[in-house]
Design an enzyme around this catalytic site. Structure first.
Site, short mmCIF file in Angstrom:
data_model
loop_
_atom_site.label_atom_id
_atom_site.label_comp_id
_atom_site.label_asym_id
_atom_site.label_seq_id
_atom_site.Cartn_x
_atom_site.Cartn_y
_atom_site.Cartn_z
N LYS A 4 0.61 -1.17 -0.05
CA LYS A 4 -0.05 -0.01 -0.12
C LYS A 4 0.76 1.13 -0.08
CE LYS A 4 -4.25 -2.03 1.52
NZ LYS A 4 -5.36 -2.12 2.36
N ARG A 7 -3.48 -10.58 4.76
CA ARG A 7 -3.87 -10.37 3.23
C ARG A 7 -2.78 -9.85 2.41
NH1 ARG A 7 -6.23 -7.11 -0.57
NH2 ARG A 7 -7.54 -8.09 -1.87
#
Length: 317
Positions: free
Chosen positions: A259, A294
């Protein structure tokens, strides 16, 4: 902590909404608080949560922020899933990007991207549990019919409340994530008075909604939604206090892989080059009791976990 016998605590941080906190020894804490923080979490799709589990990301989208367009065919998606299979405990398949600025995908298109891949995985003999990453009941229904085992809803049923009814009827696990706004605008100017308490309040409210819809509490997983309507500082604050989510008494899923905040802190522009930072944050999440990671980089994360397990003297190491 949270059912993981390898992670212990002897003090609890008591926080209030003004931002103040103080440490209290476990002996001074009410029994119900200790039970929420330490109780064994329910199994998810046959997986025990007494150790960290890896959820491998399989995006069949043309525009995901990190791997959009990589899996343009069903065959390519099956091959990637098979490669992940050695280390992934769950495969998370998504047909709609929810990155900042992403536009909504038509339901029929999302079904066409995901259901054939799930069906092909099952036909190819892939037995790894499959999660469908969607906000839409019709997409989830098609995925479950094709062989998926759980639902991962970044909107926590706010986008499509009918999805809650489907999850209840099928009695499958669901991950409820915190997000402030929708992908199109969520990063425009997100603000919180207290990001920790607002995320907790939101998750508590969505858990109540889910239970009222008939979903068993033992089927619910929580996710703080790192990067979804949050600034760099919001993300860092949440990650530093990730263990706070255990006060909900439910499993915690952490999704930080590649991210933007990792790129900002590590000074790495390209999402594909953020693997080392992603693994570092994932390991910190495990120390704070995260149950499911994840990730895009499944093999690398699994290797790091094995080393961490060895240092924590876990039996399987």
């Amino acid at each position: 902590m949270a059912g993981n016998a390898d992670i212990w605590f002897d003090h609890v941080a008591e926080r209030n909404r003004s931002g103040k906190s103080k440490l209290r020894p476990v002996s001074d804490c009410p029994e119900d608080v200790i039970n929420r923080l330490s109780s064994r979490r329910a199994d998810v799709i046959g997986l025990t949560l007494d150790r960290p589990r890896i959820m491998g990301i399989l995006n069949v989208t043309p525009d995901s922020f990190s791997d959009g367009g990589d899996l343009a065919t069903v065959a390519a998606a099956v091959a990637r899933a098979q490669a992940m299979g050695a280390d992934a405990d769950i495969l998370d398949i998504g047909g709609e990007s929810t990155r900042p600025g992403a536009e909504e995908v038509d339901v029929k298109e999302e079904i066409q991207r995901t259901a054939p891949v799930i069906r092909a995985l099952r036909d190819a003999g892939v037995t790894t549990p499959i999660s469908i990453d969607t906000r839409k009941s019709a997409v989830a229904e098609a995925a479950l019919d094709a062989g998926a085992d759980m639902v991962n809803d970044v909107s926590a049923f706010l986008f499509d409340p009918d999805l809650a009814q489907l999850v209840a009827e099928r009695d499958v696990p669901v991950c409820l994530m915190h997000a402030k706004g929708r992908p199109e605008t969520m990063q425009d100017d997100p603000r919180y008075d207290n990001v920790l308490f607002e995320v907790m309040d939101h998750l508590e409210e969505r858990i109540t909604f889910a239970e009222e819809a008939g979903i068993r509490r033992s089927r619910i997983i929580t996710d703080p939604g790192i990067g979804f309507g949050k600034t760099l500082q919001h993300n860092v604050t949440l990650l530093r206090a990730l263990a706070l989510l255990h006060d909900l008494g439910l499993p915690v899923l952490l999704g930080v892989s590649r991210k933007r905040f990792i790129g900002t802190l590590a000074r790495v522009e390209e999402a594909r080059d953020r693997m080392p930072g992603s693994v570092a944050v994932a390991l910190e999440g495990v120390v704070q009791g995260a149950h499911i990671l994840r990730v895009h980089d499944v093999a690398e994360t699994a290797q790091a976990l094995r080393l961490q397990n060895a240092l924590l003297k876990r039996d399987e190491a």
